[in-house]
Write a protein that holds these residues in place. Structure first.
Motif, PDB file in Angstrom:
ATOM      1  N   ALA A 173       0.100   2.288   5.976  1.00  0.00           N
ATOM      2  CA  ALA A 173       0.860   2.523   4.719  1.00  0.00           C
ATOM      3  C   ALA A 173       1.816   1.491   4.415  1.00  0.00           C
ATOM      4  CB  ALA A 173       0.472   3.872   3.754  1.00  0.00           C
ATOM      5  N   THR A 176       0.785  -1.181  -0.245  1.00  0.00           N
ATOM      6  CA  THR A 176      -0.320  -0.039  -0.097  1.00  0.00           C
ATOM      7  C   THR A 176       1.147   1.509   0.193  1.00  0.00           C
ATOM      8  OG1 THR A 176      -1.618  -1.206   1.907  1.00  0.00           O
ATOM      9  CG2 THR A 176      -1.505   1.096   1.121  1.00  0.00           C
ATOM     10  N   GLU A 229      -2.318  -1.238  -3.805  1.00  0.00           N
ATOM     11  CA  GLU A 229      -3.235   0.202  -3.467  1.00  0.00           C
ATOM     12  C   GLU A 229      -2.640   1.163  -3.142  1.00  0.00           C
ATOM     13  OE1 GLU A 229      -4.881  -1.784  -0.284  1.00  0.00           O
ATOM     14  OE2 GLU A 229      -4.969  -4.038  -0.806  1.00  0.00           O
TER      15      GLU A 229
END
Length: 339
Positions: free
Chosen positions: A216, A160, A198
């Motif tokens: 993240a 991410t 992502e």
């Protein structure tokens, strides 16, 4: 681009100052409207000047409103102190997509982000490119936590990445293009979802917050925001060492992150005015900005202002050619900036 977009002047730690609440024209530091206006969706009221003064609305780069207004306060004070008969209002749009509609509908006079400028340069008159710390350039940087196994761009696959605003030059566009260039499938990003990883989009500060709190695996931001989170004595590419005006902040902020990719130098934010603004104040403001320097701007610091916060001290004459690298990436990613 210009933060939208984006860098501060070098610290002069041994210099002392005596700051006053008034300047040589009697301007009271801190005066002027700074009310919150959400330009996106046409919410709020813009352009309510005082007395017979002309109201000039300046659109700042989207970010945390209180922070970005504070950073630009000396510029607001400078313009009001050097140009008679105006009230400068600073407004913080919700996102970059709100800036051009505000200018085209004549709700504002001045902007300072590259995305809006290059999307339709025919409706803008360019004052120039912001210069801070002797440099007209800044950087996009990808960062991760010190214990992360991410070493290069391709390691983002399956992970991410937190980005800034979707139309942020350093916090999104350059980074998405760099990931695509490395061979990752970015899908419809930044307008849609990537395929090989992502992504989340917010703003520069929130992107680092997401990295720091585990939401993240990596984040991308601009150097002025990210370098302070890099441990001191971290080796940086020579291009960053040569052109960044923020390396003296390295190690100042926590948590600490490890950079694993740097862009090439990106031209800093342009400062421009809408072409349809017919007022002698337009040229006067441009002349003040172009002829300003650190010493001049310093006279307009609020009493508790730290010079490290300053967004720019002067403007370098530039043209649309300066922003061709940004245009190239917008075109490659299929980002439409039309109506």
């Amino acid at each position: 681009m210009v933060r939208n977009t984006e860098e501060a002047v070098d610290t002069q730690s041994n210099r002392t100052r005596s700051r006053s609440n008034t300047t040589r024209r009697g301007f009271i530091a801190g005066a002027g409207a700074v009310g919150t206006v959400a330009l996106a969706g046409c919410a709020g009221t813009i352009g309510s000047g005082g007395g017979d003064n002309e109201t000039v609305t300046m659109l700042l780069t989207p970010d945390t409103p209180a922070d970005v207004r504070r950073r630009y306060k000396p510029i607001q004070n400078l313009i009001q102190g050097e140009v008679d008969g105006i009230d400068v209002e600073m407004q913080v749009p919700q996102d970059y997509s709100a800036i051009r509609p505000a200018l085209k509908s004549e709700q504002a006079e001045i902007g300072m982000d590259d995305i809006t400028l290059i999307s339709n340069p025919d409706i803008m008159d360019v004052y120039g490119t912001a210069v801070t710390g002797g440099s007209a350039f800044y950087f996009s940087v990808m960062m991760t936590n010190s214990d992360s196994d991410i070493q290069e761009r391709t390691d983002i696959e399956g992970k991410t990445m937190a980005f800034a605003d979707r139309l942020s030059t350093s916090g999104s566009i350059f980074a998405v293009y760099a990931l695509k260039e490395a061979g990752l499938d970015v899908g419809e990003a930044p307008d849609g979802d990537p395929v090989d990883f992502e992504g989340s989009w917010s703003n520069h500060e929130v992107a680092l917050e997401k990295l720091g709190n585990g939401e993240a695996d990596a984040a991308t931001t601009w150097g002025g925001n990210g370098i302070a989170h890099i441990p001191k004595d971290t080796e940086v590419p020579s291009r960053v060492d040569d052109k960044s005006s923020f390396l003296d902040t390295m190690g100042d902020e926590s948590p600490k992150f490890r950079p694993f990719w740097w862009s090439f130098p990106i031209p800093k934010q342009p400062i421009y005015a809408r072409k349809s603004w017919e007022s002698p104040k337009k040229k006067e403001i441009g002349d003040v900005l172009v002829n300003s320097d650190a010493e001049t701007v310093e006279q307009y610091y609020p009493e508790d202002y730290d010079e490290e916060e300053l967004p720019f001290t002067t403007i370098e004459d530039t043209s649309m050619d300066t922003y061709q690298p940004v245009i190239k990436r917008l075109n490659d990613l299929g980002i439409e900036l039309g109506e």
